[in-house]
Design a protein around this motif. Sequence first.
Motif, PDB file in Angstrom:
ATOM      1  N   PRO A 122      12.337   7.272  -3.403  1.00  0.00           N
ATOM      2  CA  PRO A 122      12.286   6.329  -2.272  1.00  0.00           C
ATOM      3  C   PRO A 122      11.494   5.062  -2.582  1.00  0.00           C
ATOM      4  N   MET A 123      10.422   5.193  -3.374  1.00  0.00           N
ATOM      5  CA  MET A 123       9.616   4.015  -3.699  1.00  0.00           C
ATOM      6  C   MET A 123      10.426   3.000  -4.497  1.00  0.00           C
ATOM      7  N   VAL A 124      11.221   3.503  -5.436  1.00  0.00           N
ATOM      8  CA  VAL A 124      12.055   2.591  -6.214  1.00  0.00           C
ATOM      9  C   VAL A 124      13.052   1.883  -5.296  1.00  0.00           C
TER      10      VAL A 124
ATOM     11  N   SER B 238       7.833   0.277 -10.667  1.00  0.00           N
ATOM     12  CA  SER B 238       8.523  -0.483  -9.619  1.00  0.00           C
ATOM     13  C   SER B 238       7.547  -1.305  -8.789  1.00  0.00           C
ATOM     14  N   GLY B 239       6.316  -0.766  -8.581  1.00  0.00           N
ATOM     15  CA  GLY B 239       5.309  -1.541  -7.860  1.00  0.00           C
ATOM     16  C   GLY B 239       4.902  -2.789  -8.616  1.00  0.00           C
ATOM     17  N   LEU B 240       4.786  -2.684  -9.941  1.00  0.00           N
ATOM     18  CA  LEU B 240       4.450  -3.858 -10.752  1.00  0.00           C
ATOM     19  C   LEU B 240       5.571  -4.889 -10.709  1.00  0.00           C
ATOM     20  N   VAL B 241       6.820  -4.419 -10.806  1.00  0.00           N
ATOM     21  CA  VAL B 241       7.936  -5.358 -10.751  1.00  0.00           C
ATOM     22  C   VAL B 241       8.008  -6.024  -9.379  1.00  0.00           C
TER      23      VAL B 241
ATOM     24  N   GLN C 217      -2.735 -10.123  -1.700  1.00  0.00           N
ATOM     25  CA  GLN C 217      -3.584  -9.711  -0.596  1.00  0.00           C
ATOM     26  C   GLN C 217      -4.188  -8.339  -0.905  1.00  0.00           C
ATOM     27  N   ARG C 218      -5.305  -8.045  -0.253  1.00  0.00           N
ATOM     28  CA  ARG C 218      -5.976  -6.776  -0.520  1.00  0.00           C
ATOM     29  C   ARG C 218      -5.123  -5.585  -0.118  1.00  0.00           C
ATOM     30  N   TYR C 219      -4.400  -5.695   0.978  1.00  0.00           N
ATOM     31  CA  TYR C 219      -3.599  -4.574   1.436  1.00  0.00           C
ATOM     32  C   TYR C 219      -2.402  -4.310   0.533  1.00  0.00           C
ATOM     33  N   ALA C 220      -2.137  -5.190  -0.443  1.00  0.00           N
ATOM     34  CA  ALA C 220      -0.979  -4.999  -1.319  1.00  0.00           C
ATOM     35  C   ALA C 220      -1.143  -3.788  -2.230  1.00  0.00           C
ATOM     36  N   TRP C 221      -2.359  -3.243  -2.335  1.00  0.00           N
ATOM     37  CA  TRP C 221      -2.545  -2.061  -3.183  1.00  0.00           C
ATOM     38  C   TRP C 221      -1.764  -0.867  -2.660  1.00  0.00           C
ATOM     39  N   ILE C 222      -1.311  -0.923  -1.413  1.00  0.00           N
ATOM     40  CA  ILE C 222      -0.535   0.182  -0.852  1.00  0.00           C
ATOM     41  C   ILE C 222       0.751   0.407  -1.637  1.00  0.00           C
ATOM     42  N   ILE C 223       1.207  -0.623  -2.335  1.00  0.00           N
ATOM     43  CA  ILE C 223       2.423  -0.501  -3.139  1.00  0.00           C
ATOM     44  C   ILE C 223       2.265   0.571  -4.217  1.00  0.00           C
ATOM     45  N   PHE C 224       1.061   0.735  -4.722  1.00  0.00           N
ATOM     46  CA  PHE C 224       0.832   1.625  -5.855  1.00  0.00           C
ATOM     47  C   PHE C 224       0.373   3.022  -5.441  1.00  0.00           C
TER      48      PHE C 224
END
Length: 641
Positions: free
Chosen positions: A308-310, A257-260, A273-280
């Motif tokens: 919840p992440m999905v 879901s993070g990749l999508v 952005q660098r902070y986008a890694w929080i998604i994973f």
Amino acid sequence: MQPELPGRERRRLRWSGLIQYLLLQAVIAAAGVLALLQSLPGPPAQYQLTAFQLTEAGIERAVALPYFSPLRNAMNDPPRFSGKFVRPAGEASRAWSVFLPRFTNGVEVTVNDVVILDSRRDPAANRPDRNTPVIAVIPASVLRDGDNAISIRLFIWGPITGFLDRIWVGPDELLRPTYDLRTLIFVTLPVVFSSWQAILAVILGIMWVMRRHEPAYGVLAAAMAVGVGQAFLQTPMGETPFSKLNVILISSAPIESGLVLTFALLFSGWKWQRYAWIIFIPGIVLALAGLFGSQALVRALFLILAVPMVGVSLLIMAVVTARSALQRQNVASFLLGCAVTIMLTCWIVDLLSVFQMMPNRIFTARLSYSAMLVAIGAGLTWRFARALNQVDGFAGRLVTQVREAEEKLKASFAREEERARAAALARERTRLMRDLHDGLGGQLVSIVALSERGNGSAEISDAARAALKDLRLVIDSMDDIGGDLMLALGSWRERAMAQLRPHDIALDWRAVTAQGLPVYPELRPWHVIQIVRLLDEAVTNAAKHADARCITVRIETLAGANGLKRGRITVEDDGKGFEIAPDGGAAGATKAARGLRNMRNRAARCGAELQLSSCAQGTHKGTRVRLTLPHRFPDSDGAVG
């Protein structure tokens, strides 16, 4: 107030578009809910069993199917459903089956104390996110006319609570069509979608390799690859060397879901952005738990992190796609927004069914997600193919334009070549006129003047011979000598010897180098006539004014420091010499000075260097004229004279 009107109008249109978009998504969501509430066709109701005696946690009670169990783990003492069904007399010739459309997680079916089905033997049927139906033919030796006992044990191992849907027991020919339909929808169709995902993952991966500046292709390819891995893996029933890997991949929904979500952000124009890694982070935590923890820990964390992440990813995607659709006003963003709405609706319905707020438990989020990925991948592939077609069309138009430009350039070159040819002819005509005027014309004027004054025939004869000589010079200069100046000098040598013979002056011809002078491909007739006239002037001056007895002509080729060859012609006499003025002319002789100036002008026209030296006293009396030719003759006669 008038300048504020456009801003208000833009805000009004923006709000109007947002309301229309939200209303459309609401209609899509409502239609999706209504479609999900519809029941799939089932076997004849007369073969349905709903009343059972349930033994669960040591308590026995009557229940009606479908049944939601509150347990999340029941392997040693699973809930047991006991019931009866009746086979009418005369049905012994027909095969009877037990059909279970849906259950969580595994079942064991017993008929008349004989086990006829154990779904744990088929790991593909034990995935909690699947709607895999099962059917088992009851052996004829087990069945009897009248009442038959049936018992179902429901094995539960999480991460969600147990569930058992209604069951049917009846003739196999009546139950099999429903089983085949559900197998087609919930087993075959996901496999087909997963196969498409695998193909599109490869295609998108290749597209990303070829177009690194568009990372959306690579991100979506990675999401599809993870989805394919989930689809074809089985639920591990015990600890094996590969069980941890299976657990990690099956529970990788947060990573997927993070990749999508990342793809949706990139597709809408968002910069990474660098902070986008929080998604994973949820996916990484779940993967570490599967690698170093137990299966029970992974199942517990799956409900806390994955689900919840999905949902959060879908909500963010809904907002992002809505914003992109309203801003870009393109079909791709609009269709993606509609697909996200459908998937979000399916996810909410699935979540409600987990919390027993829906009458049945049929998970459709995974199926809708696979369909969405296939649609997105197909759309991107179509867009890529359309871009290639546009490139091909542009290349075709460019080839046509280049061909047209080439034709125009060819026509222009032809015109320029014609102009250059005309200009060259005009220059050659002008040169011939000038040469005839300067040489033959002057001689003819002298002849006419001498004839009118009645002077002696000897002078007229000399003037006529000079005119004839000049005419021969002009004619000889028109010959094609192929850039070999030695051919022209050979003709000049014969004329010079004939000129010096009456004066009893010897001509000493010396070729210092074997080749004489280098070949000049750019040599033109007017170069030849200037050089020959310069040499004529030098020989004539020596014959008339130097009282010389011998004139030496040396011809040689000089090799420069840069490797370029230059020719040199030296005319030297042993006469009485004369004094050279500071300006390079003959001192005290106006006519001689004018002749030397003409010689310098002729050398300058050819790009040559003229050196003049003379000595009137001593043992080395005489005059030397040295002409150093250029390594390349000029294309035009730019000098004056």
